[in-house]
Motif scaffolding. Structure first.
Motif, PDB file in Angstrom:
ATOM      1  N   ILE A  76       0.341   4.161   0.802  1.00  0.00           N
ATOM      2  CA  ILE A  76       0.035   4.936   2.220  1.00  0.00           C
ATOM      3  C   ILE A  76       0.670   4.312   3.689  1.00  0.00           C
ATOM      4  O   ILE A  76       1.502   4.925   4.098  1.00  0.00           O
ATOM      5  CB  ILE A  76      -1.440   5.276   2.357  1.00  0.00           C
ATOM      6  N   CYS A  77       0.204   3.211   3.756  1.00  0.00           N
ATOM      7  CA  CYS A  77       0.665   2.795   4.991  1.00  0.00           C
ATOM      8  C   CYS A  77       1.944   1.488   4.847  1.00  0.00           C
ATOM      9  O   CYS A  77       2.335   1.179   5.904  1.00  0.00           O
ATOM     10  CB  CYS A  77      -0.299   2.016   5.936  1.00  0.00           C
ATOM     11  N   CYS A 120       0.812  -1.376  -0.069  1.00  0.00           N
ATOM     12  CA  CYS A 120       0.133   0.111  -0.170  1.00  0.00           C
ATOM     13  C   CYS A 120       0.927   1.118   0.047  1.00  0.00           C
ATOM     14  O   CYS A 120       1.751   1.354   0.730  1.00  0.00           O
ATOM     15  CB  CYS A 120      -0.929   0.124   1.188  1.00  0.00           C
ATOM     16  N   CYS A 124      -6.979  -1.319   0.033  1.00  0.00           N
ATOM     17  CA  CYS A 124      -6.538  -1.478   1.330  1.00  0.00           C
ATOM     18  C   CYS A 124      -7.275  -1.019   2.689  1.00  0.00           C
ATOM     19  O   CYS A 124      -7.592   0.132   2.693  1.00  0.00           O
ATOM     20  CB  CYS A 124      -5.089  -0.484   1.475  1.00  0.00           C
ATOM     21  N   CYS A 179      -4.386   1.571   7.638  1.00  0.00           N
ATOM     22  CA  CYS A 179      -4.671   3.135   6.883  1.00  0.00           C
ATOM     23  C   CYS A 179      -6.142   3.559   6.907  1.00  0.00           C
ATOM     24  O   CYS A 179      -6.491   4.400   6.120  1.00  0.00           O
ATOM     25  CB  CYS A 179      -3.866   3.335   5.665  1.00  0.00           C
TER      26      CYS A 179
HETATM   27 ZN   LIG Z   1      -2.699   1.106   3.545  1.00  0.00          ZN
END
Ligand SMILES: [Zn+2]
Length: 205
Positions: A59-60, A57, A70, A75
């Motif tokens: 983002i996280c 992912c 995700c 996240c």
């Molecule tokens: Zn994530």
């Protein structure tokens, strides 16, 4: 002994896996060859699926399937449950911390450390960490990077990136053995490092 190319190639690949050398690679190969239908076929399919569908992912940093968004609790921003986020280098570090049961909160997986020879800070998920701290209204960021020069450099850089935010930043206790990587610590050491984490800066006052 002269093997055919297919076999040599497979042994070469298996030997590159962590904890395996040429000897264990040969043992694994024999097991596979003797169980083609039960092992080789499903393994080939599973590897193809992982290759096609699994990615990190952005983002996280958690591993996720491209087939689903995700929804890993790392996240989830809308459904906020925690006010702490634990920053680790790799997913193996997250697994160690999870299995010790010491931490309840979000995780953020950087994807490595800043190192002079390899990763640059742009290669790590640091910008998205800053975003998450802002959006998720995080109250404490726990830096759980390794007690190595790279781990500490990375922690320092993150601390600098967050200095203008109203957030408490803590670091795992110095009791970590120097050079200690989080994933290789036993539960006892990890739990005490968490409990005795030190405050780096607090902009929350
Ligand atoms: Zn994530």
């Amino acid at each position: 002994m002269q093997n055919c190319d297919e076999i040599d190639q497979l042994i070469k690949i298996i030997s590159k896996l962590p904890g395996l050398g040429p000897k264990s690679a040969k043992r694994i190969l024999l097991k596979l060859i003797n169980n083609k239908d039960e092992l080789v076929k499903p393994l080939a399919k599973s590897l193809t699926d992982v290759y096609k569908n699994i990615s990190r992912c952005t983002i996280c940093g958690a591993l996720k399937s491209v087939l689903i968004k995700c929804d890993y609790e790392n996240c989830k921003i809308l459904d906020k449950k925690y006010d702490k986020i634990c920053v680790v280098e790799n997913i193996a570090d997250q697994w160690s911390i999870e299995s010790s049961n010491i931490f309840q909160g979000y995780f953020h997986i950087l994807g490595g450390t800043i190192s002079s020879s390899g990763n640059r800070k742009e290669d790590l998920l640091i910008d998205s960490l800053v975003e998450r701290v802002k959006k998720d209204k995080i109250e404490e960021v726990i830096l759980a990077t390794s007690a190595t020069i790279e781990g500490q450099t990375t922690a320092y850089y993150i601390q600098e990136s967050l200095k203008n935010f109203k957030v408490k930043i803590t670091k795992l206790a110095q009791g970590l053995p120097v050079g200690g990587e989080i994933e290789s610590l036993d539960d006892g050491t990890l739990i005490s490092a968490f409990k005795n984490r030190s405050n780096l800066i607090s902009n929350s006052d």
